[in-house]
Design a protein around this motif. Structure first.
Motif, PDB file in Angstrom:
ATOM      1  N   GLN A  84       0.830  -1.207   0.000  1.00  0.00           N
ATOM      2  CA  GLN A  84       0.000   0.000   0.000  1.00  0.00           C
ATOM      3  C   GLN A  84       0.864   1.258   0.000  1.00  0.00           C
ATOM      4  N   LYS A  85       1.933   1.230   0.775  1.00  0.00           N
ATOM      5  CA  LYS A  85       2.848   2.373   0.783  1.00  0.00           C
ATOM      6  C   LYS A  85       3.542   2.524  -0.567  1.00  0.00           C
ATOM      7  N   ARG A  86       3.868   1.401  -1.182  1.00  0.00           N
ATOM      8  CA  ARG A  86       4.533   1.462  -2.483  1.00  0.00           C
ATOM      9  C   ARG A  86       3.613   2.077  -3.541  1.00  0.00           C
ATOM     10  N   VAL A  87       2.328   1.741  -3.469  1.00  0.00           N
ATOM     11  CA  VAL A  87       1.354   2.322  -4.398  1.00  0.00           C
ATOM     12  C   VAL A  87       1.275   3.832  -4.227  1.00  0.00           C
ATOM     13  N   LEU A  88       1.294   4.310  -2.988  1.00  0.00           N
ATOM     14  CA  LEU A  88       1.255   5.755  -2.732  1.00  0.00           C
ATOM     15  C   LEU A  88       2.493   6.447  -3.307  1.00  0.00           C
ATOM     16  N   VAL A  89       3.636   5.771  -3.242  1.00  0.00           N
ATOM     17  CA  VAL A  89       4.854   6.324  -3.851  1.00  0.00           C
ATOM     18  C   VAL A  89       4.705   6.384  -5.362  1.00  0.00           C
ATOM     19  N   GLU A  90       4.191   5.318  -5.945  1.00  0.00           N
ATOM     20  CA  GLU A  90       4.045   5.252  -7.402  1.00  0.00           C
ATOM     21  C   GLU A  90       3.058   6.281  -7.928  1.00  0.00           C
ATOM     22  N   LYS A  91       2.123   6.688  -7.069  1.00  0.00           N
ATOM     23  CA  LYS A  91       1.173   7.744  -7.459  1.00  0.00           C
ATOM     24  C   LYS A  91       1.702   9.138  -7.123  1.00  0.00           C
ATOM     25  N   HIS A  92       2.934   9.195  -6.611  1.00  0.00           N
ATOM     26  CA  HIS A  92       3.582  10.457  -6.241  1.00  0.00           C
ATOM     27  C   HIS A  92       2.869  11.173  -5.085  1.00  0.00           C
ATOM     28  N   LEU A  93       2.136  10.435  -4.276  1.00  0.00           N
ATOM     29  CA  LEU A  93       1.433  11.043  -3.148  1.00  0.00           C
ATOM     30  C   LEU A  93       2.301  11.114  -1.903  1.00  0.00           C
ATOM     31  N   ILE A  94       3.271  10.226  -1.789  1.00  0.00           N
ATOM     32  CA  ILE A  94       4.247  10.292  -0.709  1.00  0.00           C
ATOM     33  C   ILE A  94       5.630  10.026  -1.300  1.00  0.00           C
ATOM     34  N   SER A  95       6.648  10.355  -0.547  1.00  0.00           N
ATOM     35  CA  SER A  95       8.028  10.122  -0.993  1.00  0.00           C
ATOM     36  C   SER A  95       8.480   8.721  -0.599  1.00  0.00           C
ATOM     37  N   PRO A  96       9.476   8.176  -1.285  1.00  0.00           N
ATOM     38  CA  PRO A  96      10.049   6.897  -0.858  1.00  0.00           C
ATOM     39  C   PRO A  96      10.557   6.954   0.582  1.00  0.00           C
ATOM     40  N   ASN A  97      11.071   8.114   0.996  1.00  0.00           N
ATOM     41  CA  ASN A  97      11.575   8.266   2.357  1.00  0.00           C
ATOM     42  C   ASN A  97      10.470   8.087   3.386  1.00  0.00           C
ATOM     43  N   LEU A  98       9.296   8.670   3.128  1.00  0.00           N
ATOM     44  CA  LEU A  98       8.180   8.527   4.065  1.00  0.00           C
ATOM     45  C   LEU A  98       7.725   7.074   4.124  1.00  0.00           C
ATOM     46  N   ALA A  99       7.723   6.405   2.977  1.00  0.00           N
ATOM     47  CA  ALA A  99       7.260   5.021   2.924  1.00  0.00           C
ATOM     48  C   ALA A  99       8.218   4.056   3.612  1.00  0.00           C
ATOM     49  N   GLN A 101      11.255   4.883   5.615  1.00  0.00           N
ATOM     50  CA  GLN A 101      12.033   5.220   6.801  1.00  0.00           C
ATOM     51  C   GLN A 101      11.240   5.938   7.893  1.00  0.00           C
ATOM     52  N   ALA A 102      10.157   6.599   7.512  1.00  0.00           N
ATOM     53  CA  ALA A 102       9.398   7.367   8.509  1.00  0.00           C
ATOM     54  C   ALA A 102       8.414   6.451   9.228  1.00  0.00           C
ATOM     55  N   LYS A 103       8.886   5.796  10.271  1.00  0.00           N
ATOM     56  CA  LYS A 103       8.061   4.813  10.987  1.00  0.00           C
ATOM     57  C   LYS A 103       6.807   5.449  11.571  1.00  0.00           C
TER      58      LYS A 103
END
Length: 355
Positions: A84-99, A101-103
């Motif tokens: 789910q986090k990876r999908v948000l990254v792929e949609k440019h809604l969050i950064s890879p860092n947030l997905a 490393q940001a626990k």
């Protein structure tokens, strides 16, 4: 889930619209980095401090007195599955860092996903606004409206000389990162892009891949953004970026015309071959798929491949990413299984278009 429904549910509503210069500019984005002065930066925060920041932002953005605040929904990173986090990254809604490393991070998004506010990424607050086509002024205005509203409710970390204080020194000052996603196949085919990138870098701008710093420019898609945030006003940053983008647009259009004038048959052969690959492939890796999709989009823009929607590149560049492939399949896939699924999804999408 049917492909029609999956596409409808998966693609951000703002991506389905066209904007100015949309034959070359896929999207415009502005991101503002901010921190709350009484809390340590996220990189040094413990769970309690991080959750206090999330609570403060959530309370601020849920104010019933603000129409916009009521439209935002919060997702907590610790409650999401990796896919789910990876999908948000792929949609440019969050950064890879947030997905990754940001626990104790979170994101707030509006209904059409044109606004996302990352909480406890590298900074406490990262306001991001997106729009189709070349609309830098519009997304900056939108981001500033949200920024002004948040600032009414929290006390930002700000220095009179240095501006907004951020975790990374490269964001100090305005905290502004503006970027434009561009499809530049003719400049790549004519081998002019290798000369343009160093020239852009010398002007204080960065040229990166589709997912920003450290990513490859697959599918002839390049992200051009400002590098300096300190010592320049927001207006100067946006003016410099917009000026360079307009020059690149003009050069891409000229390169497309030169290809049509001088190598028309070879160009048509290349574009039809790529369409044939996408229509008939049974297994395809992401890099080849991106290349073929870029060719098809160029064929659509040049009216060489009629009857196919211009949004197909926007859709399939996201839908064929690993996170989306696994979400569509409903299971974790090996790389080879993803290549097979990617080919199947592309064929089905083109069949829908032909239908």
């Amino acid at each position: 889930m049917s492909l029609e429904r999956f596409i409808s549910d998966a693609i951000s509503p703002w991506m389905k619209r066209e904007g100015p210069e949309s034959d070359i500019v896929l999207s415009s984005r502005v991101r503002l980095a901010r921190n709350i002065h009484q809390y340590v930066f996220p990189i040094a925060a413990d769970k309690e401090s991080a959750h206090e920041v999330i609570s403060a932002i959530s309370t601020c953005m849920s104010s019933e007195n603000e129409e916009e605040a009521e439209k935002l929904e919060m997702l907590m990173m610790e409650e999401l599955k990796p896919v789910q986090k990876r999908v948000l990254v792929e949609k440019h809604l969050i950064s890879p860092n947030l997905a990754e490393q940001a626990k104790y991070g979170a994101v707030l998004m509006n209904a059409d996903e044109s606004v996302s506010i990352m909480v406890n990424e590298e900074d406490h607050i990262r306001i991001q606004c997106l729009a189709p086509g070349f609309q830098l002024d519009e997304v900056l205005h939108r981001a500033n409206e949200i920024d002004d509203f948040i600032e009414k409710n929290v006390d930002y970390a700000f220095d009179e000389r240095r501006g907004y204080l951020t975790s990374c020194p490269t964001n100090v000052g305005t905290g502004l990162r503006a970027s434009v996603m561009m499809h530049l196949p003719a400049l790549v085919l004519s081998k002019k892009m290798s000369r343009i990138i160093p020239a852009i870098n010398q002007l204080g701008l960065a040229v990166r891949g589709i997912y920003g710093e450290g990513t490859e420019a697959q599918g002839n898609i390049f992200q051009i953004s400002n590098q300096m945030t300190l010592g320049k006003s927001e207006e100067d940053i946006m003016e410099d970026l917009a000026g360079v983008v307009m020059q690149v647009i003009q050069q891409e259009r000229a390169a497309r015309q030169q290809l049509q004038d001088g190598l028309k048959l070879q160009l048509e052969d290349k574009l039809f071959r790529s369409l044939g690959t996408l229509e008939n492939c049974r297994i395809i890796q992401s890099k080849e798929a991106a290349k073929c999709l870029s060719d098809v989009r160029l064929g659509i823009d040049l009216e060489i491949l009629p009857g196919i929607s211009k949004t197909i590149l926007n859709e399939l560049m996201i839908l064929t990413q690993p996170g989306f492939l696994q979400q569509y399949a409903g299971e974790v896939l090996t790389p080879e299984e993803r290549d097979i699924r990617r080919a199947t999804l592309i064929r089905e999408r083109i069949k829908l278009e032909n239908r």
